[in-house]
Every structure is written in C-alpha cells, then in structure tokens.
Design an enzyme around this catalytic site. Sequence first.
Site, PDB file in Angstrom:
ATOM      1  N   ASN A 100      -2.289   8.231  -2.144  1.00 25.63           N
ATOM      2  CA  ASN A 100      -2.749   7.093  -1.342  1.00 25.63           C
ATOM      3  C   ASN A 100      -4.191   6.732  -1.666  1.00 25.63           C
ATOM      4  OD1 ASN A 100      -0.293   6.934  -0.044  1.00 25.63           O
ATOM      5  ND2 ASN A 100      -0.993   7.868   1.858  1.00 25.63           N
ATOM      6  N   ARG A 129      10.898  -5.071  -4.445  1.00 21.75           N
ATOM      7  CA  ARG A 129      10.832  -3.772  -5.123  1.00 21.75           C
ATOM      8  C   ARG A 129      12.252  -3.212  -5.160  1.00 21.75           C
ATOM      9  NH1 ARG A 129       5.323  -2.279  -5.036  1.00 21.75           N
ATOM     10  NH2 ARG A 129       4.168  -3.060  -3.237  1.00 21.75           N
ATOM     11  N   HIS A 140       7.969 -12.011  -0.312  1.00 25.26           N
ATOM     12  CA  HIS A 140       8.065 -10.689   0.303  1.00 25.26           C
ATOM     13  C   HIS A 140       9.299 -10.557   1.192  1.00 25.26           C
ATOM     14  CE1 HIS A 140       6.620  -7.393   3.115  1.00 25.26           C
ATOM     15  NE2 HIS A 140       6.413  -6.857   1.927  1.00 25.26           N
ATOM     16  N   TYR A 195      12.340   5.654   3.978  1.00 23.03           N
ATOM     17  CA  TYR A 195      11.657   4.654   4.797  1.00 23.03           C
ATOM     18  C   TYR A 195      12.564   4.287   5.966  1.00 23.03           C
ATOM     19  CZ  TYR A 195       8.304   3.509   1.012  1.00 23.03           C
ATOM     20  OH  TYR A 195       7.328   3.546   0.053  1.00 23.03           O
ATOM     21  N   ARG A 223       2.000   1.725  12.329  1.00 26.98           N
ATOM     22  CA  ARG A 223       1.914   2.946  11.512  1.00 26.98           C
ATOM     23  C   ARG A 223       0.565   3.107  10.837  1.00 26.98           C
ATOM     24  NH1 ARG A 223       4.753   1.987   6.539  1.00 26.98           N
ATOM     25  NH2 ARG A 223       2.692   1.631   5.667  1.00 26.98           N
TER      26      ARG A 223
END
Length: 731
Positions: free
Chosen positions: A68, A420, A480, A513, A609
């Site tokens: 990250n 993605r 997106h 996820y 989150r």
Amino acid sequence: MHPLLGSAADSVMRLAMTDAAIELNRPENFFNREISWLAFNQRVLHQALDPRTPLLERLKFMGIFSNNLDEYFMVRVASLLQQIEAGVSKRSPDGLTPAEQLEQIRACLGPLVEQQHSHFYRELRPLLAETGIHLLNYNDLNRTQQRYLDQYFAAQIFPVLTPLAVDPAHPFPHISNLSLNLAVLIQDDSVGEEQFARIKVPNILPRFIELPAKTRRRSQQPIVWMGVPIEQVIAHNLSTLFPGMSVIDWFVFRVTRDADLDVKEDEADDLLLAIEQELRKRRLGAGSVVRLEIEAGSPASILEILMNGMDLDPQDVYALPGLLSLEDLMSLTSLPLPELKDQPWTQVVPKRLRRVQMPVGEDLQRSKPSEESEDIFTVIRQRDLLMHHPYDSFAASVEQFVAQAATDPHVLAIKMTLYRTSGDSPIVQSLMQAAEHGKQVLALVELKARFDEENNITWARRLEKAGVHVVYGLVGLKIHTKVVLVVRQERNQIRRYVHIGTGNYNSKTARIYTDLGLLSCREDLGADISELFNYLTGFSKQRDYRKLLIAPVSLREQMIGLIDREIQHAIAGRPAAIRAKMNSLVDPKIILKLYEASQAGVEIDLIVRGVCCLRPGVPGLSDRIRVISIIGRFLEHSRIFSFHNNGQEEFFIGSADWMTRNLDRRVEAITPIEDEAIAAELRAILDISLADDRLAWDLLPSGEYQLRQPVDPETPHSSQQQFMNRAATTR
C-alpha cells in the site's frame, strides 16, 4: 499524542467550546485526505500486530501495508511533489498547501514504518521460528549452509548480475522503480582509492533462497522452511564480482518512482497507443524518484552519492532498520501450514441458483443438469436477485450469467464494462465465445485503470481479434461503473437482463473483496443501461434516466437531493436518518451537506473503510454523525446508501464512493432497490456491520481511530464471520 493527529485535537476543543453557530466550511472541519489514508494503512498494519490474527495472515498484512505504501508514494506523494515543482500553492479543504501536506506525511510515516519493522523483528520473526519458518541471516549459518549458498550464487545468481561502477567515465546508472539494489564501496589496493558500484538484485529469482533439507542443522525446533534473503547471498560473494579489489562495505537500498501515467487524452489520436507509450515509460522507470529507502546506518558518503545521482533531498530518504521491501514476506504465506491461516472459505451458491444449468467455476460441486434444471434467465424473471460476494459465489452468479448469455441461442447482444479483470478471466472468455457465436458483443475496456492498464490492453486486443467490438472509454473520464446488459429474444418480444454491481468483474478479487451485485430484468433498468451504453459509445448526451443515478450526469445532484429530503423530514419533526457504506468519503460538498443534515437533526451512520475527511461527533457540527471502519480478512468494497424517508426507507447500491472523482470525473451507476426482500437484506448488512465489535474502528472527533472492544471477549461480533455463517446456513 497520536502520531497521525497533529493539532487536530486542539481544533476539536476549540470547536466544542464555542457558543456561536459553527460555520461549516472551515479548514478545521475536514481531515486531510493524505493523512486519513495513512490512518487507514495503520489499521491495516494493526492486523499484523494483533495476536488474534493467525500468524501467516499477520505476515500477509505486513506485506499489504508495505505494498500500500509503495502505491501511495507512486501516486499520492508523487502528485504532491509535482504540485510543488509546478508552484501550485492551492490549499486542500483542511487548509494545507502541498508542501505542508508532505511535511505532515513524513512526520507520520516515520513512527509507522519503525513500528512495522520493530514488530517484525521482535515478534513475528521469533514466532515464525517457533512454528518452523526460519528466516535467517547469512552470518547465522554454519559453514555447510554457507558453502551451499556460495555454490548456488555461482550457478544461479552470478551469471545474471551486472555490477555498474560510478566514476567520471561511468555516469550514475538508472535505478528502476521498486528494485532492490546493493550500494557497494570498493577499494583498489594499488592506489588506495575508494570507488562506488551499484548491483541490482535480479527480480527473476526468489527473494528468499531456501536451504535444502540436507544442509539444515539439527534442532529441537521444527523446520518447515529455512532460508536467507538473496541480497545477503550476493553481498557475501562480492569478491567474485570485483576480483583484485577490496570490498569495504555494502548496503541495500530501494527507490520508488512516480508511476502515474501522464496521458494527454485530448491530444491523442489513438488512446490505446498513447497508453502503451506511457506504459513503456513506466517499465523503464522514467518517472522521477520520490523515495529512497536504505538500510539504517549507511555512511554519509553512500547517501551523498545516491542522493546526488537521483537528485534527492534528505527528506526523501527513509532509513529502515533491517529488511527492505517487506511485501516480499507474502511469499511465505503459501507454505503448507493451514493451522497458521484463516480457515478456508468456499463461496456458497445462492439457493435460487442451485438448479441453474451449466455449472462453471472450480468451487461449485453440483450435479449434471436434470429435468428440473433452469436457466439463469428463468430465475431472474421470477424476481430480482442480490449477490453478496465473497459469501455468495461469483462463479455461480455473475460468471454464470455471462457464460449462459454467450451460448444461449436466444441472446442477441451482450454489452459490459471492464474496469479491472483477472488474467484468466472466465468472463472475457465468455465474451469471446459469444462473438464467435455471432452475437453482437461490446466490451467497454477502461485503459486508465491504474496499475491494470497493461493487463487491460492485453485483453482488449484479444477481444478485438475474437470479433468483440471494443471501446476504450471517454476523453477526460474513467469508466468505473460495473454493468452488464444482455438482450434476449423471447417469443414476440425483446427482454433486457442486467447486472449492476459494486465491484469489478474479476474472479480473483471476488474471493477477497466484499461486493454486491443485482441481477434483474426490470424494463426500466434495462432501458436505462441501454441508454448508458449509447452515451458511452456514441454521441448521446442523455441526462435523464428512469431509475439509475449516473455520474457525472446527475449522481451528485440526486445524492444531495436525497440528503436534503432527510433534512426536510428532520426540520418537520419527522424521523430522519442516513446510513451509508463506502470505501472513501472525501467530497467537500457532500461532507458539508452531511454537516447540515446533522445540525438539522438527521441521524447519520457511515461505514467508511478507507479515507474519511469528515470529522464526526463535534458538538454543534456533526454530533449526530458516527463513522466506523471495518478491516478484516476480506477487503470491504461494497457501496450501500440508505435514506429513512419518514419510514419509506430507500436503498441504493452501485460503483461510486462519495469522492469528487467519482461524482465528477468518472462514469458511475447507482441503482435503487425496489424489491422488498432485497431491501431487507441490505438493511441486515448495514445492521450487522454497524454492530461489529471485532473488526470495527470508531473514528473519533480528534481524528484517531479506536478499535472497538467486544462486549463479550469470548464471543466477539465479527461482521465478516457472521456473513459467512449466514451464507452457509440461510443462502
């Protein structure tokens, strides 16, 4: 004071003490986006520190924290440095200039990285050894083991190494992004002059070299794996690289470069070609260096050479105690030690899909089609269907939907967005199969999906070769949204089936996820998505949609309108509440509207989150706003928006966070939920998440996140565990 807070606590105290009405749009009413992200990564690091987390999962989170940070430097820090270089002095909503933000980032990062390395060496490494995983230093080995590694070096490593000298005849070499390197000081004994050389550690070889069983020393401790870092093997064989020279010292270093793509879309004749050219620059490491990591204790002479060679300032240097690139530790999590990992989770096939034909996916164990089998279109016609991944099977739902559409003789067309996707995507295979069957197939591939650009280009070319019509998005906007449209001939009518999701069409991330997806054949949704694709592929300027909230067309205005409606309910004395779950909350206008709602009496519960720039719980400003963050084995990625509406509660799901980029610079789709059973399921998801006392962190007015403590330590309430239990027993 908490390292990520700065003077935030003082600001809150000043706000709380004033008797005057609070002006909403003041810098102290916002948290800084970059510092909030560091607080998120600190919560990720906590998973590695928490003894309740299985040992190899702790190692995984240690690696995620480092990975990250790499992306943070390559994008966020790089952007701030570009702004400074360009003379940009515009302040962020919290009142900081780019230079001031960088200063705060550096102040916060030092303690975090120190905590990470200290915990690895003091806690995790000894615990790993107790369980049979021995990560050793070369100097700790006996002579037999060292001899094996020296032979391994000669046979496997030496042939691919290229030492590069730095002197007046040899300019400072290019250091590639995220590469591990040795800075070596050598001396020609004949003249007594010190010289500098750089050796790149080859990334085609394992980072940690395993010692074979025959070399392992006998010990009372179990031995499952034993090895050493490759850079130490190289360092202890430097004499073979510099014969006739004396090796004085060596240190490991690593650089991070600006890796964001700089594509001038409005000037590009071919967007695909422009992206490919930028990717070549990224692979070559053309971006400027934004961080130098080096082993602590490196002499000033080496630091000076490196800083001068890469045009760095002292504040760009991070001296680290011990191993660099700790994300490589994740390779050890593949060791066959299930007792040191989370219990495996097998996704559940929803009951309504268990009789669907054509099973796909390795995780499905179903019988062959029978006379009672149904196709997925029949199931969808009966009623809308909600999937909650990774608890519900992605393969049995989304992949099944596209796979059946590809071979169904009644399907005329398939259209979908791909932001993605995985390298072995069954969905992409289905799209190619559909084109081969003569169906009209459209794939809208977003080439600008950060760090997935190359993967998307590969799939785009394969899709085109298979006859799929591929579109690469819109100038100035990222596509997106996550939507699929299937057009099917049914007797004398055309029926449209849709999938609207919160997550990517990626079978790998669908296992880790948390995301939501809606399958429906409602005519209004089908018509809206048809018009959305016309907007994305043609010259349509559609602004009015029947049901969907679309960005950048109307989503912002409609979200503001929904919040305003709750404000009016509160002013009129009626119950008013907002509950929302998302990845990030950054947009200043949305935050100001939420402050206004809180002041009007609206009760607001947010599950965010990652980054949250809203300051909750401030008397007079946001005392009716509560914010939690959930960090666990699955990455929370779903977006849910709930508005009480005087008892006529409305739910929405979709691809957009409350970030300026999602509302203004991306194409997003949010759908209302009109099925009462699905609304009840979404209500339960919010209820369970908000009651979490195992994985949830409360955001305090000061900016600090406080981990909730279980009411009963023996039976902590983990929302993710509860969702797994519910899926296994009720879905």
